[in-house]
Design an enzyme around this catalytic site. Structure first.
Site, PDB file in Angstrom:
ATOM      1  N   TYR A  31       1.007  -1.178   0.059  1.00  0.00           N
ATOM      2  CA  TYR A  31       0.015  -0.071  -0.254  1.00  0.00           C
ATOM      3  C   TYR A  31       0.877   1.304   0.028  1.00  0.00           C
ATOM      4  CZ  TYR A  31       0.722   1.103   5.080  1.00  0.00           C
ATOM      5  OH  TYR A  31       1.302   1.329   6.241  1.00  0.00           O
ATOM      6  N   ARG A  50       8.137   4.278  -4.428  1.00  0.00           N
ATOM      7  CA  ARG A  50       8.038   3.458  -3.469  1.00  0.00           C
ATOM      8  C   ARG A  50       7.093   2.281  -3.750  1.00  0.00           C
ATOM      9  NH1 ARG A  50       7.378   6.068   2.349  1.00  0.00           N
ATOM     10  NH2 ARG A  50       5.056   6.194   2.152  1.00  0.00           N
ATOM     11  N   ARG A  98      -7.453 -20.365  -1.986  1.00  0.00           N
ATOM     12  CA  ARG A  98      -6.192 -20.201  -0.914  1.00  0.00           C
ATOM     13  C   ARG A  98      -5.003 -21.236  -1.112  1.00  0.00           C
ATOM     14  NH1 ARG A  98      -4.417 -21.918   3.821  1.00  0.00           N
ATOM     15  NH2 ARG A  98      -3.558 -20.123   5.238  1.00  0.00           N
ATOM     16  N   LYS A 145       6.441  -1.678   1.904  1.00  0.00           N
ATOM     17  CA  LYS A 145       5.141  -1.027   2.665  1.00  0.00           C
ATOM     18  C   LYS A 145       3.893  -2.133   2.417  1.00  0.00           C
ATOM     19  CE  LYS A 145       3.171   3.437   3.324  1.00  0.00           C
ATOM     20  NZ  LYS A 145       3.274   3.506   4.707  1.00  0.00           N
ATOM     21  N   GLU A 177      12.526   2.347  13.975  1.00  0.00           N
ATOM     22  CA  GLU A 177      11.433   3.419  13.395  1.00  0.00           C
ATOM     23  C   GLU A 177      10.536   3.393  14.423  1.00  0.00           C
ATOM     24  OE1 GLU A 177       9.673   2.719   9.629  1.00  0.00           O
ATOM     25  OE2 GLU A 177       9.900   0.405   9.836  1.00  0.00           O
ATOM     26  N   LEU A 201      10.863   1.551   6.821  1.00  0.00           N
ATOM     27  CA  LEU A 201      10.480   2.144   5.797  1.00  0.00           C
ATOM     28  C   LEU A 201      10.908   3.626   5.471  1.00  0.00           C
ATOM     29  CD1 LEU A 201       8.007   1.378   3.803  1.00  0.00           C
ATOM     30  CD2 LEU A 201       6.806   3.222   4.945  1.00  0.00           C
TER      31      LEU A 201
END
Ligand code: PDD
Length: 282
Positions: A31, A50, A98, A145, A177, A201
């Site tokens: 995302y 990114r 799945r 991300k 972070e 990130l």
């Protein structure tokens, strides 16, 4: 609130995906969150770069070109009245039976929505926030991300449970972070930030803060920051697209420096606000 889902623009409440979407079943997707100021997506190219890096990291082909992304995002932004928005972008590996193995012919699910952007008020910034520390037990690819944010959620909740705003993460004795932010340390007037690596990130706000420091002659060092430096900091900041520059005034119950937002936090926030007015909205 408006959304985009696999080619259609629609009200967010009407967006539907299959329960077999790999995003839902496996958290198999990535995302981005792009702030929009006065109708203009901020540093869109950096965010899309990114996004590409995250897609490369999970070996998923980018379903759109740069121009394709730009068109979708701008169309969505124009549908919303608020001049300042945050656009959420999510790409998953699509709908398939799945099975952990990559599906052979699944089509990636592309989902975006936009909502009014709420940033911290000047009063909130003047008060600062409290934070706690925790061992960074996430995986080794924190540069992706990924939508699978379970570790970040559990770590952030440790702060929330004690009335704080953020969890400052430490791995092998070094700062990585925050659970949903980057962390800066100030000591004796020098700004310190951990270098980009696969263990964090690299925030777009992180980049802007370092650019502003360079432009305005604020001494800064990008190098590994030890836990002892975090604990002895004069100032500690968390930064993100939505929090901007927020001073952490208490860490694990101990005041950071004087226990109020420090002079460099106030200066950087002022530079950031000017930058927002003159560059981001221009
Ligand atoms: N997250 N590190 C992590 C783990 C983050 O989740 C974020 C932001 C950042 C800062 O990135 P940026 O400056 O580009 O916002 C660093 C967003 C806000 C979110 O997940 O909602």
């Amino acid at each position: 609130m408006n959304a985009y889902l696999n080619g259609d623009f629609l009200p967010l409440t009407e967006a539907r995906v299959s329960a077999l979407d790999r995003g839902f079943v496996f958290g198999d997707g990535v995302y981005e969150l792009v702030p929009v100021y006065s109708g203009k997506p901020f540093r869109l190219n950096d965010h899309l770069r990114r996004l590409q890096a995250s897609l490369d990291g999970i070996r998923l082909a980018n379903p759109h070109t740069l121009d394709g992304w730009r068109d979708i995002i701008l169309q969505l932004v124009r549908m919303e009245e608020a001049p300042d928005q945050s656009v959420y972008i999510q790409v998953t590996r699509g709908v398939a039976p799945r099975d952990h193995a990559f599906p052979k012919d699944a089509v990636p699910t592309v989902f975006l929505f936009t909502q009014p952007l709420t940033t911290a008020t000047p009063e909130h910034k003047a008060a600062g926030v409290c934070a706690v520390t925790a061992v960074d037990y996430r995986w080794q690819r924190c540069d992706i991300k990924a939508i699978s944010l379970l570790a970040n959620i559990l770590l952030r909740q440790q702060a929330i449970d004690v009335g704080c705003a953020e969890t400052v993460m430490l791995r092998d004795g070094f700062l990585t972070e925050g659970a949903a932010s980057n962390i800066f340390v100030v000591k004796d007037g020098v700004l310190k930030a951990p270098p980009p690596s696969h263990l964090m990130l690299t925030g777009i706000t992180y980049d802007v803060v370092l650019e502003l420091a360079a432009k305005h002659g604020i001494p800064h060092e990008v190098r590994p920051v030890a836990e002892a430096e975090v604990r002895a900091a004069d100032e500690l900041w968390m930064t993100s697209s939505t929090k901007e520059i927020m001073a952490i005034v208490t860490l694990d119950g101990v005041p950071v420096g004087a226990g109020v937002p420090g002079p460099l936090a106030r200066r950087m926030d002022a530079l950031y606000q000017t930058f927002k007015r003159e560059v981001m909205r221009a």
